[in-house]
Design a protein around this motif. Structure first.
Motif, PDB file in Angstrom:
ATOM      1  N   THR A  69      38.012  21.626  45.591  1.00  0.00           N
ATOM      2  CA  THR A  69      37.158  21.426  46.762  1.00  0.00           C
ATOM      3  C   THR A  69      35.691  21.659  46.401  1.00  0.00           C
ATOM      4  OG1 THR A  69      38.941  22.121  48.238  1.00  0.00           O
ATOM      5  CG2 THR A  69      36.699  22.170  49.118  1.00  0.00           C
TER       6      THR A  69
ATOM      7  N   LEU B  62      32.620  18.989  46.956  1.00  0.00           N
ATOM      8  CA  LEU B  62      31.475  19.305  47.807  1.00  0.00           C
ATOM      9  C   LEU B  62      30.168  19.369  47.011  1.00  0.00           C
ATOM     10  CD1 LEU B  62      32.993  22.014  50.183  1.00  0.00           C
ATOM     11  CD2 LEU B  62      32.576  19.593  50.650  1.00  0.00           C
TER      12      LEU B  62
ATOM     13  N   TRP C 287      30.729  29.039  44.378  1.00  0.00           N
ATOM     14  CA  TRP C 287      31.974  28.321  44.097  1.00  0.00           C
ATOM     15  C   TRP C 287      32.551  28.736  42.739  1.00  0.00           C
ATOM     16  CZ3 TRP C 287      34.929  25.942  47.395  1.00  0.00           C
ATOM     17  CH2 TRP C 287      34.394  25.389  48.565  1.00  0.00           C
TER      18      TRP C 287
ATOM     19  N   GLY D 215      43.318  24.134  44.449  1.00  0.00           N
ATOM     20  CA  GLY D 215      42.615  23.396  45.502  1.00  0.00           C
ATOM     21  C   GLY D 215      41.231  23.909  45.795  1.00  0.00           C
ATOM     22  N   VAL D 216      41.025  25.227  45.737  1.00  0.00           N
ATOM     23  CA  VAL D 216      39.699  25.789  46.030  1.00  0.00           C
ATOM     24  C   VAL D 216      38.650  25.294  45.031  1.00  0.00           C
ATOM     25  CG1 VAL D 216      38.361  27.918  46.089  1.00  0.00           C
ATOM     26  CG2 VAL D 216      40.546  27.783  47.300  1.00  0.00           C
TER      27      VAL D 216
END
Length: 280
Positions: free
Chosen positions: A70, A74, A17, A66-67
């Protein structure tokens, strides 16, 4: 006794990520610039190009912010279920999300505001001035005023070269309109006589100031009577600007040359659909 070597629990930092968010941010900056350049290439920043630019900018901003956001969500959910998930990933992704939101969000908001203002402006009706004259009326009034100015200069309009030109212009609501220019040139200019080449020649070609002012004073009166106001009250040239149907008037005179140029404001309709001059 168990001979198996003890090893510490594996820590999960959400490295993928972090890598994805880190690579996405500069890619988003480049994508935003490309979207902006594509929008500026639209003719006159048209509504279509502004809307496309705004939509593209929003998409880029949402993806780039947004990535990592997110990833934050998560990874935090995983951390609640699995203590081996550290806070390194959520914190790093949160930093990338904030940087993306600030660096891309602010210019995107400015583009959206520009698009909104542009749309509101285009929705406005034309002004009374912009619809006050048809092409024929503008050309007729301009020619009558120009001939009066030439006679006030002490010249004969029929002895020189007269030209009427039109070109496209943006109206108050950014629709296309037409502005008209009337020009008279003295016979010497019409016949292509060479202009004074050296500074000494140009100085010698000037009329005495009192004579030049006397000849131009009458032209200034014609301009003022038509609603123009003086910009250069004295000198070897007369220039005046206006806020009504006339935009500008100019006149000049020397021993060998003379000219009068008058230009209207932008009117609705007419032949002009671009910025290239067309002989009227």
């Amino acid at each position: 006794m168990d001979d198996t070597a003890w090893s510490p629990p594996r820590r999960r930092n959400g490295i993928w990520w972090i890598v994805a968010s880190g690579l996405l941010l500069p890619a988003g900056w480049i994508a935003w610039l490309l979207v902006a350049l594509a929008g500026y290439s639209g003719a006159g920043n048209s509504t279509h190009s502004l809307s496309t630019q705004t939509t593209g900018s929003i998409v880029v901003t949402v993806v780039c912010a947004g990535v990592p956001l997110t990833g934050v969500v998560l990874l935090l959910v995983q951390r609640r279920r699995d203590p081996s998930v550290t806070l390194v990933g959520p914190v790093a992704c949160a930093v990338f999300a904030v940087v993306a939101a600030v660096s891309l969000g602010y210019p995107t908001v400015e583009v959206a505001k520009h698009w909104t203002a542009d749309a509101e402006r285009r929705a406005q009706p034309l002004t009374a001035l912009e619809t006050s004259r048809t092409q024929a009326q503008a050309e007729r009034d301009l020619a009558e005023l120009g001939e009066r100015a030439v006679r006030a200069l002490g010249e004969d309009p029929g002895a020189g070269e007269v030209g009427l030109f039109s070109r496209g212009c943006p109206l108050s609501n950014l629709e296309r309109g037409t502005e008209y220019t009337w020009r008279w040139s003295s016979p010497g200019e019409r016949e292509g006589e060479d202009e004074p080449g050296t500074e000494a020649d140009r100085t010698a070609d000037l009329l005495p100031q009192d004579e030049a002012e006397r000849r131009l004073a009458a032209v200034r009166e014609v301009f003022r009577g038509a609603g123009l106001r003086d910009v250069d009250p004295l000198g070897w040239d007369a220039r005046a600007v206006g806020d009504d149907w006339l935009a500008e008037g100019n006149a000049g005179v020397s021993r060998t040359t003379g000219d009068v140029v008058i230009q209207t404001t932008c009117f609705a309709g007419g032949p002009g659909d671009g910025y290239d001059d067309d002989d009227g």
